[in-house]
Design an enzyme around this catalytic site. Structure first.
Site, PDB file in Angstrom:
ATOM      1  CB  SER A  63      -0.945   0.017   1.194  1.00  0.00           C
ATOM      2  OG  SER A  63      -1.997  -0.857   0.924  1.00  0.00           O
ATOM      3  CE  LYS A  66      -4.328   0.749  -1.204  1.00  0.00           C
ATOM      4  NZ  LYS A  66      -4.198  -0.329  -0.294  1.00  0.00           N
ATOM      5  CE1 TYR A 188      -4.836  -1.206  -4.559  1.00  0.00           C
ATOM      6  CE2 TYR A 188      -5.193  -3.576  -4.551  1.00  0.00           C
ATOM      7  CZ  TYR A 188      -4.992  -2.398  -3.868  1.00  0.00           C
ATOM      8  OH  TYR A 188      -4.927  -2.407  -2.497  1.00  0.00           O
ATOM      9  CE1 TYR A 240      -2.754   0.095   5.439  1.00  0.00           C
ATOM     10  CE2 TYR A 240      -1.864  -0.976   7.375  1.00  0.00           C
ATOM     11  CZ  TYR A 240      -1.823  -0.728   6.023  1.00  0.00           C
ATOM     12  OH  TYR A 240      -0.854  -1.307   5.280  1.00  0.00           O
ATOM     13  CB  VAL A 258      -0.132  -5.760   4.269  1.00  0.00           C
ATOM     14  CG1 VAL A 258      -1.381  -5.115   4.827  1.00  0.00           C
ATOM     15  CG2 VAL A 258      -0.267  -6.056   2.790  1.00  0.00           C
TER      16      VAL A 258
HETATM   17  O1  DON Z   1      -5.005  -4.814  -1.628  1.00  0.00           O
HETATM   18  C1  DON Z   1      -4.400  -5.355  -0.728  1.00  0.00           C
HETATM   19  O2  DON Z   1      -4.963  -5.940   0.182  1.00  0.00           O
HETATM   20  C2  DON Z   1      -2.883  -5.273  -0.734  1.00  0.00           C
HETATM   21  N1  DON Z   1      -2.370  -5.307  -2.068  1.00  0.00           N
HETATM   22  C3  DON Z   1      -2.410  -4.002  -0.098  1.00  0.00           C
HETATM   23  C4  DON Z   1      -2.890  -3.855   1.312  1.00  0.00           C
HETATM   24  C5  DON Z   1      -2.095  -2.919   2.114  1.00  0.00           C
HETATM   25  O3  DON Z   1      -0.884  -2.860   2.069  1.00  0.00           O
HETATM   26  C6  DON Z   1      -2.872  -2.099   3.066  1.00  0.00           C
HETATM   27  N2  DON Z   1      -3.613  -1.052   2.451  1.00  0.00           N
HETATM   28  N3  DON Z   1      -4.000   0.001   2.748  1.00  0.00           N
END
Ligand code: DON
Length: 304
Positions: A63, A66, A188, A240, A258
């Site tokens: 993430s 993002k 994504y 988060y 994550v």
């Molecule tokens: O979409 C997902 O669940 C992972 N590719 C990324 C999740 C993550 O790192 C937390 N996201 N805000």
């Protein structure tokens, strides 16, 4: 400020905590990373680099992507972006679907999965391969042409992306996706699978500490007002559902993933990235949050 000494002290003090927490395994490929890995790097706008541990080992930025995807989309759409994605903390888990129905398919912010899918939709509309556009952006920000996404991680996530698919289709039903949901989810997952080291991630984020200009290339990435806005979003939504606790403890705008990475910026001074894959119950790196908390405590430097 003696960052080298402070990083070494943080690394030493963290030893009992390394490996405590849980490595994300809902993307199976991520579960293979040793839980007690740790690296941290500070990069300054004048080009100094301070590192400890595995600061040059590449990890899955997940993430953290993002932040950079949102930067690209913000450059493309300007304030029109906020008609499609909000800028409020969600108060729910990053992969939650619950608010989307009541809020007519408009995600709360660009750093939860639903918001990031809208951002990727913007990029898919503009670029034939949105993930490649993001990879090239990361290469430009760092000056490193070797940065790429890890196909195995992307495929591993794609096989288990039921929630993200559900969100994408749901938002499409409200008219908030312009491209086919399946292609948006595909791009994504690939963008989340970008592999970078702490040094590289910190270097990529440095434009946020430098009024919107990337020190590596001298390129203006965002104007100063947009830089302020993106940093504000990191502060309120970047970690988060734990963003409040994170800001209380660390006092810096940040974005986590994550894969166990967290990038944070101190305007005018530095960008810092820490990586340790074992996560706390909110999905943030347990040792990573501690390391950043100690960094701002030992240095007495935060945005407050
Ligand atoms: O979409 C997902 O669940 C992972 N590719 C990324 C999740 C993550 O790192 C937390 N996201 N805000």
């Amino acid at each position: 400020m003696n960052y080298a000494q402070i990083l070494d002290q943080i690394h030493r003090d963290l030893q009992p905590y390394l490996g405590t927490g849980r490595v994300a395994d809902y993307i199976p490929e991520l579960a293979n990373v040793p839980a007690d890995s740790f690296g941290m790097a500070i990069v300054t706008p004048t080009g100094e680099v301070f590192r400890t541990g595995q600061a040059d080992t590449r990890f899955s930025i997940q993430s953290i992507s993002k932040l950079f995807a949102c930067t690209l989309a913000f450059r493309l759409l300007g304030d029109a972006l906020w008609e499609r994605v909000g800028r409020e903390p969600s108060g729910t888990a990053f992969n939650s679907l619950v608010q989307l129905e009541a809020e007519h398919g408009k995600p709360r912010n660009p750093f939860i999965n639903a918001g990031a899918l809208v951002v990727t939709d913007v990029l898919c509309r503009r670029f034939a391969h949105a993930e490649n556009a993001l990879v090239q952006f990361m290469q430009r920000l760092t000056g490193d042409p070797g940065i790429d996404y890890d196909l195995r991680v992307a495929q591993s996530e794609l096989r288990h992306a039921h929630r993200n698919r559900a969100m994408a289709h749901f938002m499409a039903s409200f008219g908030n996706l312009e491209m086919p949901p399946e292609s948006v989810v595909d791009a994504y997952c690939r963008q989340c699978a970008i592999s970078m080291s702490c040094v590289e991630v910190a270097r990529a984020a440095l434009f946020l500490s430098n009024g919107g200009i990337a020190p590596v290339s001298g390129e203006r990435i965002l104007d100063s007002s947009s830089t302020k806005r993106l940093s504000a979003l990191m502060l309120t939504c970047g970690t988060y559902d734990a963003a409040g606790d994170f800001v209380f403890r660390v006092g810096l705008p940040a974005k986590s993933g994550v894969g166990g990475g967290i990038v944070a910026v101190l305007p005018g001074e530095m960008a810092v990235c820490v990586w340790s894959p074992a996560l706390d119950s909110n999905g943030n790196s347990l040792a990573g949050v501690l390391a950043l908390e100690w960094l701002t405590t030992y240095t007495g430097q935060s945005i407050f």
